[in-house]
Design a protein around this motif. Structure first.
Motif, PDB file in Angstrom:
ATOM      1  N   THR A 465     -85.861  24.539  23.210  1.00  0.00           N
ATOM      2  CA  THR A 465     -86.370  23.131  23.223  1.00  0.00           C
ATOM      3  C   THR A 465     -86.667  22.384  24.497  1.00  0.00           C
ATOM      4  O   THR A 465     -85.733  22.529  25.297  1.00  0.00           O
ATOM      5  CB  THR A 465     -85.044  22.514  22.656  1.00  0.00           C
ATOM      6  OG1 THR A 465     -84.853  22.920  21.201  1.00  0.00           O
ATOM      7  CG2 THR A 465     -85.461  20.816  22.354  1.00  0.00           C
ATOM      8  N   PRO A 466     -87.865  22.015  24.830  1.00  0.00           N
ATOM      9  CA  PRO A 466     -88.367  21.530  26.221  1.00  0.00           C
ATOM     10  C   PRO A 466     -87.573  20.213  26.405  1.00  0.00           C
ATOM     11  O   PRO A 466     -87.031  19.500  25.572  1.00  0.00           O
ATOM     12  CB  PRO A 466     -89.793  21.715  26.312  1.00  0.00           C
ATOM     13  CG  PRO A 466     -90.011  21.303  24.994  1.00  0.00           C
ATOM     14  CD  PRO A 466     -89.161  22.006  23.999  1.00  0.00           C
ATOM     15  N   LYS A 467     -87.758  19.664  27.872  1.00  0.00           N
ATOM     16  CA  LYS A 467     -87.090  18.595  28.209  1.00  0.00           C
ATOM     17  C   LYS A 467     -87.844  17.540  27.614  1.00  0.00           C
ATOM     18  O   LYS A 467     -88.957  17.345  27.308  1.00  0.00           O
ATOM     19  CB  LYS A 467     -87.507  18.525  29.760  1.00  0.00           C
ATOM     20  CG  LYS A 467     -86.869  17.143  30.376  1.00  0.00           C
ATOM     21  CD  LYS A 467     -87.266  17.302  32.214  1.00  0.00           C
ATOM     22  CE  LYS A 467     -86.580  16.225  32.559  1.00  0.00           C
ATOM     23  NZ  LYS A 467     -87.002  15.878  34.067  1.00  0.00           N
ATOM     24  N   GLY A 468     -87.148  16.480  27.314  1.00  0.00           N
ATOM     25  CA  GLY A 468     -87.490  15.148  26.570  1.00  0.00           C
ATOM     26  C   GLY A 468     -87.190  15.384  25.047  1.00  0.00           C
ATOM     27  O   GLY A 468     -87.443  14.066  24.498  1.00  0.00           O
ATOM     28  N   LYS A 469     -87.084  16.485  24.635  1.00  0.00           N
ATOM     29  CA  LYS A 469     -86.838  16.398  23.114  1.00  0.00           C
ATOM     30  C   LYS A 469     -85.575  16.337  22.717  1.00  0.00           C
ATOM     31  O   LYS A 469     -84.593  15.954  23.456  1.00  0.00           O
ATOM     32  CB  LYS A 469     -87.668  17.852  22.779  1.00  0.00           C
ATOM     33  CG  LYS A 469     -88.854  18.187  22.909  1.00  0.00           C
ATOM     34  CD  LYS A 469     -89.761  17.171  22.178  1.00  0.00           C
ATOM     35  CE  LYS A 469     -91.225  17.513  22.396  1.00  0.00           C
ATOM     36  NZ  LYS A 469     -92.192  16.814  21.714  1.00  0.00           N
ATOM     37  N   TYR A 470     -85.010  16.648  21.473  1.00  0.00           N
ATOM     38  CA  TYR A 470     -83.574  16.566  21.151  1.00  0.00           C
ATOM     39  C   TYR A 470     -83.130  17.553  20.104  1.00  0.00           C
ATOM     40  O   TYR A 470     -84.244  18.272  19.404  1.00  0.00           O
ATOM     41  CB  TYR A 470     -83.291  15.211  20.290  1.00  0.00           C
ATOM     42  CG  TYR A 470     -83.968  15.170  18.827  1.00  0.00           C
ATOM     43  CD1 TYR A 470     -83.320  15.401  17.697  1.00  0.00           C
ATOM     44  CD2 TYR A 470     -85.418  14.548  18.788  1.00  0.00           C
ATOM     45  CE1 TYR A 470     -83.684  15.474  16.541  1.00  0.00           C
ATOM     46  CE2 TYR A 470     -85.794  14.509  17.386  1.00  0.00           C
ATOM     47  CZ  TYR A 470     -85.336  14.927  16.352  1.00  0.00           C
ATOM     48  OH  TYR A 470     -85.668  14.856  15.059  1.00  0.00           O
ATOM     49  N   ILE A 471     -81.856  17.897  20.049  1.00  0.00           N
ATOM     50  CA  ILE A 471     -81.559  18.747  19.271  1.00  0.00           C
ATOM     51  C   ILE A 471     -80.256  18.055  18.179  1.00  0.00           C
ATOM     52  O   ILE A 471     -79.192  17.491  18.813  1.00  0.00           O
ATOM     53  CB  ILE A 471     -80.729  19.741  19.963  1.00  0.00           C
ATOM     54  CG1 ILE A 471     -81.683  20.628  20.611  1.00  0.00           C
ATOM     55  CG2 ILE A 471     -79.739  20.893  19.086  1.00  0.00           C
ATOM     56  CD1 ILE A 471     -81.250  21.791  21.662  1.00  0.00           C
ATOM     57  N   ARG A 472     -80.278  18.065  17.022  1.00  0.00           N
ATOM     58  CA  ARG A 472     -79.478  17.436  16.167  1.00  0.00           C
ATOM     59  C   ARG A 472     -78.530  18.610  15.711  1.00  0.00           C
ATOM     60  O   ARG A 472     -78.847  19.428  14.636  1.00  0.00           O
ATOM     61  CB  ARG A 472     -80.070  16.622  15.010  1.00  0.00           C
ATOM     62  CG  ARG A 472     -79.130  15.875  14.353  1.00  0.00           C
ATOM     63  CD  ARG A 472     -79.679  15.163  13.212  1.00  0.00           C
ATOM     64  NE  ARG A 472     -79.985  13.840  13.679  1.00  0.00           N
ATOM     65  CZ  ARG A 472     -81.410  13.699  13.960  1.00  0.00           C
ATOM     66  NH1 ARG A 472     -82.296  14.280  13.591  1.00  0.00           N
ATOM     67  NH2 ARG A 472     -81.437  12.489  14.441  1.00  0.00           N
TER      68      ARG A 472
END
Length: 721
Positions: A465-472
């Motif tokens: 997951t690259p910078k600026g994204k999210y993980i839920r």
């Protein structure tokens, strides 16, 4: 009648001979085809392996040049003298024999401070390299001379004097590629009848079938093919297939009377304009079939029944051969993967240890040595995780997975996974969201194995997951009945996603999608396979939905029994767990040191462990085997030792026997002294054996120092006198 009988017998014999001849002909023809197909399959497998190995090597050379370029950029634009000095240093520490810089006007600056300019009389010494980068080529590999190959990448830099640079070039000996090729194959009586070659799309040989670069007029495939009197494909047809990146083969005849050769062509992947060639003499095919043909004819002449029997035997033999070949291929693939995965971190460890030893006395290198030590520690932990994954995989595939079903708190389990991953995720500039909808807080299950599954999934989300994204990361529950509940763990990310083709094999062993976004991500390729097998062993299931450049969602569903009454030990609050002790962990309340008896037969392991313990303030005594540990404990005063660390595998007397004898001693502390089993054996039966022998806990090797100190601190509090 006799004449009629003779005629009938003759007709019968002739008919039998015709039938036998037809059957023999058809059988021999089919047999030849089968042998030919098997041989071609062997050729394609060898070619595929060699092609992949060479492609990896070439890509590494380009990556090395890119890294050199980045280091040159780091110093900023300088004079040409500065740049020549820099590339000289880079050449000395790289795998290239020479490094050149090419300017837009064709000038070549070298690591030896020699300059070649077009039109100044140096053309005989150095050709114009600009045509190699024509038509927008970003990366180049080509023959540079009789025994050398050059690798080039396009760059766009300017020096302080305004000189425009267009390419960075590395020169290497052809042996670097030859060492990665099965140059000779199908050997008989010391003579090879199969060879390998490497060419570009124009037919120019880079490394040829005779282990050297073609000289004079035979430096091109099409010149070589023109020697054939009766070519199966024309040069134009071959050129078209090369241009279309086809996998193909054809027979080629020599003028020297050595018979035909099968040429097998395999293109390189990506944007490499290269082809791998294998040539095999036709005699390989005919010799392999000769014995079978002779035997078959003999048996068919005896009787048709024998022929049928032989056919059945051949079919059975072929079936066994296929099974054996498949088994050997699987073993070879497994060993090849393991060799790569284990040797890669080992190579890093050995290299960093060499650097540390070489610079240990250099005061100015201390910051760098610390960094090398950190990397070495990280690499060692990765190697340990790989070994653990392999052992887990072995046990899971054998159906010997050890699941411990005991009460666990879902909320605490999710918090622990989130806590272990939070720093990793946020340090990458990724938002981490944790959500909970828990109906039944306490359930039965194996907390360690569930955390292993979730750590694999959330850890993978962090990697991709690259910078600026999210993980839920979320958990929710659905009731099955009054006594059971489905706990559903879900990890949703907005990362790079996966292709639809890869989703079908994501849970296969050593599976990792290879593309431009994943090639720099390190992994064993076992995490998802282990997670799948563990989930299945728990009676649950794991699913994944993904789309390239959109993200992935993993869902783990595990059914569990509900625990209505939460056990007391699970009610312990975080404040209770973290409350400080009355005295430092390595000392009693009265200030006297915690004394530890270390039973370890490997001198190096003992030396390291003793040093760590003493550095942490413990007082340690060493025993070289179980018998010596028993005698030291027996001769000591009661309560002289607070803890015993007992290796399970030792000469003279093993750790389990020594533990049983210590527990059986007639003294006040024999039953209360804390004994830890220390072993590299991690199977459940080893744990059971240690506990049955009277030991209190289990420490696996290599010992996790942080875990060791926590356990020793806990034991120290229990042994207050």
């Amino acid at each position: 009648m006799k004449k009629d009988h003779r005629f009938f017998y003759c007709l019968l014999i002739i008919s039998a001979l015709v039938i036998i001849s037809c059957v023999t002909f058809l059988y021999i023809r089919q047999l030849d085809q089968t042998i030919s197909d098997n041989t071609i399959q062997s050729i394609s497998e060898i070619a595929e392996h060699d092609r992949a190995t060479i492609q990896t090597y070439i890509e590494i050379c380009w990556e090395d040049l890119s890294e050199i370029h980045e280091r040159l950029l780091y110093d900023g634009p300088g004079t040409i003298g500065d740049v020549e000095a820099d590339i000289g240093l880079e050449c000395a520490t790289s795998s290239f024999s020479h490094i050149y810089l090419l300017t837009e006007d064709g000038t070549i600056y070298t690591d030896t401070h020699t300059t070649y300019r077009p039109g100044d009389g140096t053309a005989d010494q150095m050709p114009d390299l600009r045509p190699y980068f024509a038509n927008g080529k970003e990366k180049v590999v080509a023959r540079a001379g009789r025994d050398t190959i050059f690798y080039g990448i396009r760059i766009d830099d300017r020096l302080t004097d305004g000189t425009a640079l267009s390419a960075l070039i590395g020169i290497s000996d052809t042996s670097a590629i030859q060492d990665n090729m099965v140059i000779d194959s199908f050997i008989k009586d010391g003579q090879s009848r199969g060879h390998s070659a490497l060419i570009d799309r124009n037919g120019n040989y880079i490394v040829d079938i005779n282990k050297k670069v073609y000289e004079n007029d035979q430096n091109n495939l099409f010149v070589h093919l023109s020697e054939s009197d009766d070519p199966e494909l024309t040069n134009e047809e071959v050129a078209e297939k090369l241009n279309d990146s086809e996998v193909f083969g054809f027979y080629h005849s020599h003028d020297d009377g050595d018979g035909k050769e099968l040429f097998y062509f395999l293109p390189f992947k990506g944007d490499m304009d290269l082809y791998f060639i294998m040539s095999v003499n036709e005699a390989v095919f005919t010799e392999q079939s000769k014995t079978f043909v002779t035997l078959s004819i003999s048996m068919l002449l005896i009787s048709m029944l024998t022929v049928v029997t032989m056919l059945l035997l051949v079919m059975r033999s072929q079936s066994q051969s296929i099974r054996s070949t498949e088994k050997a291929r699987s073993q070879k693939e497994f060993l090849s993967n393991m060799s790569h995965e284990i040797r890669t971190p080992l190579n890093g460890l050995i290299g960093m240890n060499h650097l540390i030893m070489a610079n240990i006395d250099n005061e100015s290198q201390k910051p760098q040595i610390k960094e090398w030590l950190k990397k070495s520690h990280s690499t060692a932990r990765y190697l340990l995780s790989l070994v653990n994954d392999i052992l887990d995989m072995s046990k899971l595939q054998a159906g010997k997975v050890d699941l411990i079903r005991e009460p666990l708190l879902v909320d605490a389990l999710v918090d622990e996974v989130a806590a272990m991953q939070t720093d990793n995720i946020k340090s990458r500039g990724v938002e981490f969201i944790v959500e909970k909808e828990i109906v039944e807080p306490c359930i039965m299950g194996d907390a360690t194995r569930i955390k292993q599954i979730l750590m694999n999934i959330v850890g993978n989300a962090a990697k991709f997951t690259p910078k600026g994204k999210y993980i839920r990361f979320s958990v929710r529950q659905e009731r099955i009945d009054d006594e059971h509940v489905d706990t559903i763990y879900q990890c949703e990310d907005t990362g790079i996603g996966m292709s639809r083709e890869y989703l079908g094999q994501i849970f296969d062993t050593f599976s990792q999608e290879q593309n431009r976004n994943t090639k720099h991500v390190k992994g064993t390729g076992l995490g998802m396979a282990i997670s799948k097998l563990l989930t299945d062993a728990m009676g649950g299931d794991i699913t994944v939905e993904s789309e390239l450049d959109v993200g992935s969602t993993f869902t783990v569903r595990i059914p569990s029994a509900i625990v209505r009454e939460i056990p007391e030990h699970l009610k312990e609050t975080p404040q209770d767990k973290g409350s400080p002790s009355a005295a430092p962990p390595a000392a009693h309340a009265d200030g006297s040191p915690i004394r530890i008896l270390v039973a370890e037969d490997v001198e190096l392991n003992a030396e390291i462990l003793m040093e760590i313990l003493e550095m942490e303030g413990f007082e340690a005594v060493h025993a070289a085997n179980g018998q010596e540990a028993l005698e030291i404990f027996e001769d000591s005063e009661p309560y002289a030792f607070d803890i015993v660390m007992m290796d399970m595998e030792m000469p003279v007397m093993d750790g389990c026997t020594a533990a049983r004898k210590i527990r059986a001693l007639d003294r006040a502390d024999a039953g209360s002294v804390t004994i830890y089993a220390c072993t590299a054996n991690t199977f459940q039966e080893d744990r059971t054996l240690a506990l049955e022998s009277g030991m209190d806990d289990f420490l696996t090797k290599p010992i996790d120092i942080d875990m060791l100190l926590k356990k020793l601190e806990s034991s120290a509090r229990k042994t207050e006198r």
